[in-house]
Design a protein around this motif. Structure first.
Motif, PDB file in Angstrom:
ATOM      1  N   GLY A   1      20.938   1.558  -5.375  1.00 10.59           N
ATOM      2  CA  GLY A   1      19.817   2.401  -5.714  1.00 10.59           C
ATOM      3  C   GLY A   1      18.931   2.592  -4.518  1.00 10.59           C
ATOM      4  O   GLY A   1      19.143   2.039  -3.445  1.00 10.59           O
ATOM      5  N   PRO A   2      17.869   3.399  -4.658  1.00  9.61           N
ATOM      6  CA  PRO A   2      16.974   3.635  -3.531  1.00  9.61           C
ATOM      7  C   PRO A   2      16.197   2.389  -3.164  1.00  9.61           C
ATOM      8  O   PRO A   2      15.906   1.551  -4.018  1.00  9.61           O
ATOM      9  N   ARG A   3      15.879   2.276  -1.914  1.00  6.91           N
ATOM     10  CA  ARG A   3      15.074   1.149  -1.455  1.00  6.91           C
ATOM     11  C   ARG A   3      13.607   1.486  -1.677  1.00  6.91           C
ATOM     12  O   ARG A   3      13.158   2.574  -1.349  1.00  6.91           O
ATOM     13  N   ILE A   4      12.877   0.551  -2.250  1.00  6.92           N
ATOM     14  CA  ILE A   4      11.450   0.761  -2.480  1.00  6.92           C
ATOM     15  C   ILE A   4      10.681  -0.287  -1.699  1.00  6.92           C
ATOM     16  O   ILE A   4      10.969  -1.476  -1.781  1.00  6.92           O
ATOM     17  N   SER A   5       9.718   0.172  -0.925  1.00 10.36           N
ATOM     18  CA  SER A   5       8.978  -0.711  -0.036  1.00 10.36           C
ATOM     19  C   SER A   5       7.500  -0.661  -0.408  1.00 10.36           C
ATOM     20  O   SER A   5       6.943   0.410  -0.610  1.00 10.36           O
ATOM     21  N   ASP A   6       6.857  -1.817  -0.498  1.00  8.14           N
ATOM     22  CA  ASP A   6       5.471  -1.887  -0.957  1.00  8.14           C
ATOM     23  C   ASP A   6       4.545  -2.534   0.070  1.00  8.14           C
ATOM     24  O   ASP A   6       4.410  -3.743   0.094  1.00  8.14           O
ATOM     25  N   PRO A   7       3.905  -1.761   0.941  1.00  8.73           N
ATOM     26  CA  PRO A   7       2.836  -2.360   1.741  1.00  8.73           C
ATOM     27  C   PRO A   7       1.496  -2.238   1.005  1.00  8.73           C
ATOM     28  O   PRO A   7       1.262  -1.253   0.301  1.00  8.73           O
ATOM     29  N   PHE A   8       0.636  -3.233   1.152  1.00  4.16           N
ATOM     30  CA  PHE A   8      -0.733  -3.127   0.673  1.00  4.16           C
ATOM     31  C   PHE A   8      -1.622  -2.765   1.853  1.00  4.16           C
ATOM     32  O   PHE A   8      -1.517  -3.362   2.927  1.00  4.16           O
ATOM     33  N   ILE A   9      -2.488  -1.794   1.652  1.00  2.55           N
ATOM     34  CA  ILE A   9      -3.264  -1.231   2.747  1.00  2.55           C
ATOM     35  C   ILE A   9      -4.744  -1.266   2.384  1.00  2.55           C
ATOM     36  O   ILE A   9      -5.136  -0.904   1.272  1.00  2.55           O
ATOM     37  N   SER A  10      -5.579  -1.691   3.310  1.00  4.96           N
ATOM     38  CA  SER A  10      -7.012  -1.733   3.063  1.00  4.96           C
ATOM     39  C   SER A  10      -7.572  -0.312   3.026  1.00  4.96           C
ATOM     40  O   SER A  10      -6.941   0.626   3.521  1.00  4.96           O
ATOM     41  N   PRO A  11      -8.743  -0.125   2.442  1.00 10.93           N
ATOM     42  CA  PRO A  11      -9.322   1.224   2.398  1.00 10.93           C
ATOM     43  C   PRO A  11      -9.485   1.861   3.780  1.00 10.93           C
ATOM     44  O   PRO A  11      -9.480   3.086   3.906  1.00 10.93           O
TER      45      PRO A  11
ATOM     46  N   GLY B   1      -7.286   1.734   6.036  1.00 11.61           N
ATOM     47  CA  GLY B   1      -5.971   2.167   6.484  1.00 11.61           C
ATOM     48  C   GLY B   1      -5.169   1.089   7.173  1.00 11.61           C
ATOM     49  O   GLY B   1      -4.023   1.314   7.547  1.00 11.61           O
ATOM     50  N   VAL B   2      -5.740  -0.115   7.368  1.00  6.80           N
ATOM     51  CA  VAL B   2      -5.023  -1.208   8.022  1.00  6.80           C
ATOM     52  C   VAL B   2      -4.146  -1.918   6.998  1.00  6.80           C
ATOM     53  O   VAL B   2      -4.582  -2.226   5.888  1.00  6.80           O
ATOM     54  N   ILE B   3      -2.894  -2.177   7.357  1.00  4.47           N
ATOM     55  CA  ILE B   3      -1.951  -2.828   6.451  1.00  4.47           C
ATOM     56  C   ILE B   3      -2.254  -4.315   6.406  1.00  4.47           C
ATOM     57  O   ILE B   3      -2.315  -4.977   7.450  1.00  4.47           O
ATOM     58  N   ILE B   4      -2.456  -4.841   5.200  1.00  3.72           N
ATOM     59  CA  ILE B   4      -2.830  -6.251   5.072  1.00  3.72           C
ATOM     60  C   ILE B   4      -1.670  -7.118   4.602  1.00  3.72           C
ATOM     61  O   ILE B   4      -1.702  -8.340   4.764  1.00  3.72           O
TER      62      ILE B   4
END
Length: 202
Positions: free
Chosen positions: A1-11, A13-16
């Motif tokens: 199936g498709p790969r799903i990637s989950d980054p969490f990003i601060s408001p 725009g910096v990836i935390i």
């Protein structure tokens, strides 16, 4: 199936944080993604456009359309669909970005469009056209080939090229076919003879 990637990003725009799939998608360890700005994930010449798209998606609460790209660590680019939503992260709000790799879907769509274009041309050509698989079985035949041979299009599909040839032509055509498969010669034009359904030769 498709790969799903989950980054969490601060408001801002910096990836935390980012998951393992995000690392695979971007071709670098997930830990190296942390601290990057969201805009750095995308083609540098369009950084401002992607920043705007991302913020509009967060504000509207709608997913981001396809037709977007992320840059891999080796300089390659991957087509993605992205959805971005505001979620609670402890005692603060952050942006959850879900990146879906749509490479295979784009390949399938491109192949379908290519096949449709081919059929539009070949179906109305004045020349007989067949497409064969590597074993020599026809996977496509156009209307004109049906007229030349007397075989219906549905009959030609699935037929082997040898079934249309008289014995004295078989070795020549088979040798040419083999050379084309091996890629060892330029496209060829040559004469041969076909047996028609009615028993005549053309």
């Amino acid at each position: 199936g498709p790969r799903i990637s989950d980054p969490f990003i601060s408001p801002s725009g910096v990836i935390i944080t980012a998951n393992r799939k995000a690392g695979e998608l971007l071709g670098k360890p997930a830990g190296e993604i942390v601290g990057m700005h969201q805009a750095e994930l995308h083609p540098p010449e369009e950084a401002e456009r992607y920043r705007r798209i991302f913020q509009e998606a967060v504000q509207s609460g709608r997913g981001i359309e396809g037709g977007l790209w992320v840059c891999k660590g080796d300089g390659g680019r991957v087509p993605v669909e992205i959805s971005a939503n505001v979620v609670d992260w402890g005692d603060r709000k952050v942006i959850l970005g879900i990146f879906r790799d749509v490479t295979e879907r784009m390949r399938a769509e491109a192949l379908r469009e290519s096949e449709e274009s081919f059929h539009a041309l070949a179906d109305n050509a004045n020349d007989g056209i067949v497409v064969s698989d590597p074993e020599g079985f026809h996977v496509y035949a156009n209307r004109r080939m049906s007229e030349i041979t007397g075989h219906g299009v549905d009959d030609l599909v699935g037929m082997h090229f040898r079934d249309l040839l008289p014995p004295d032509e078989l070795s020549k055509v088979a040798e040419r076919f083999k050379k084309r498969l091996e890629g060892g010669s330029a496209p060829q034009q040559y004469e041969t003879v076909l047996n028609t359904k009615g028993g005549s030769r053309v």
